[in-house]
Structure formats: C-alpha cells, structure tokens
Design a protein around this motif. Structure first.
Motif, PDB file in Angstrom:
ATOM      1  N   SER A  98     -21.757  31.491 -10.844  1.00 16.39           N
ATOM      2  CA  SER A  98     -22.443  32.544 -11.586  1.00 16.39           C
ATOM      3  C   SER A  98     -22.397  32.270 -13.089  1.00 16.39           C
ATOM      4  O   SER A  98     -23.400  32.424 -13.787  1.00 16.39           O
ATOM      5  CB  SER A  98     -21.810  33.893 -11.270  1.00 16.39           C
ATOM      6  OG  SER A  98     -22.386  34.897 -12.052  1.00 16.39           O
ATOM      7  N   VAL A 102     -25.612  31.622 -15.568  1.00 11.16           N
ATOM      8  CA  VAL A 102     -25.830  32.387 -16.808  1.00 11.16           C
ATOM      9  C   VAL A 102     -25.935  31.444 -17.998  1.00 11.16           C
ATOM     10  O   VAL A 102     -26.818  31.607 -18.851  1.00 11.16           O
ATOM     11  CB  VAL A 102     -24.692  33.427 -17.004  1.00 11.16           C
ATOM     12  CG1 VAL A 102     -24.716  34.003 -18.405  1.00 11.16           C
ATOM     13  CG2 VAL A 102     -24.798  34.519 -15.970  1.00 11.16           C
ATOM     14  N   GLU A 106     -29.039  30.920 -20.528  1.00 10.69           N
ATOM     15  CA  GLU A 106     -28.860  31.027 -21.978  1.00 10.69           C
ATOM     16  C   GLU A 106     -29.431  29.810 -22.698  1.00 10.69           C
ATOM     17  O   GLU A 106     -30.051  29.946 -23.753  1.00 10.69           O
ATOM     18  CB  GLU A 106     -27.381  31.185 -22.329  1.00 10.69           C
ATOM     19  CG  GLU A 106     -26.815  32.533 -22.002  1.00 10.69           C
ATOM     20  CD  GLU A 106     -25.329  32.629 -22.272  1.00 10.69           C
ATOM     21  OE1 GLU A 106     -24.660  31.594 -22.479  1.00 10.69           O
ATOM     22  OE2 GLU A 106     -24.814  33.764 -22.276  1.00 10.69           O
TER      23      GLU A 106
END
Length: 152
Positions: A98, A102, A106
């Motif tokens: 996870s 992310v 980003e």
C-alpha cells in the motif's frame, strides 16, 4: 534502495515548496487566505531541472542534434523510467504494498506538476521522426510504468 531514491525525490524540499505554492494558488482562487508565501519563479522543483535539461536537445531536429544531445535525452528519460519502476524488493505485507502504491501515485502527480508528463507527450508525438526512433523502447517502458497500476 531504489524505493528510498523514489521517496527522496517525491519528498524533496523543492517539491514540497511547489506543492505549498500550488495549494496557496488554489486557496486564493477560492477566496481563502493563507499565510504561506508563494513560490518565486526562480525556485524550481528538482524534476523541473531535469525537464529543463531536455529543452535544448529536443528543440533540435535532424542532424543538428549532436551525440551529446542524444545522450542527455536518453539519460534523463532513463532516470524518469527508473523512478517509475522502483518497487519494494520484498512484497511481504499488504501495508508495504500500500505504501509503495501511494508513493507511485505521488511520483506520477509530481511528474504532472513538474511537466515531466508534458515532455513524455512531446517526445511521443515526435516518435516517427528519425532522430527520436532510438527512444521507442524507452518510451514504451515509461508508459508501462506510468499505467501499470491504473484502473481503466
């Protein structure tokens, strides 16, 4: 190790200042006030410096593009590809996966803000020209890593 480089680029102070300036601009357009100072034009994010390195070589066409120009383009595109492809070596937990997802999102957002995606688009549009033919595989790898975790 590669994930640490990716994290260092995403969380570099120059990018955080650019994000704060973008947030300030959004708040001002909505009529909200903020105490943050806007980013001056001389302040650039780290990735925008690499994008600016590509401006001159990409402006040349045909035989006017030197070997140094080709090398510059290739090295910067490889950097972008490597940043996108960095993943954890061990996918031990769902939390680590996870966090990696992310971080990948980003960096894609950062690529958009720092005009990296625009450079990829420009090179892709000119892919049929002879001087850009050598970047075909590299561009396909970039697109693969950009889109691999995206839902259609």
């Amino acid at each position: 190790m590669l994930m640490e480089y990716k994290r260092a680029i995403v969380h570099h102070s120059s990018h955080l200042a650019a994000a704060a300036a973008a947030s300030l601009k959004t708040k001002k357009s909505k009529g909200q006030s903020s105490s943050l100072q806007p980013q001056s034009p001389s302040q650039k994010g780290l990735l925008s410096i690499f994008v600016s390195l590509l401006a001159e070589p990409l402006s040349k066409t045909g035989t006017s593009r030197s070997d140094t120009d080709h090398l510059t383009i290739e090295l910067v595109l490889h950097l972008f590809r490597n940043l996108l492809s960095a993943e954890p070596l061990l996918k031990s937990s769902s939390e680590a996966q996870s966090r990696a997802h992310v971080l990948h999102q980003e960096i894609i957002t950062l690529f958009e803000r720092e005009l990296v995606l625009d450079i990829i688009l420009v090179i892709g549009q000119e892919m049929e020209s002879r001087e850009n033919a050598q970047y075909n595989l590299l561009m396909m790898e970039l697109l693969h890593h950009l889109l691999k975790n995206q839902d259609p």
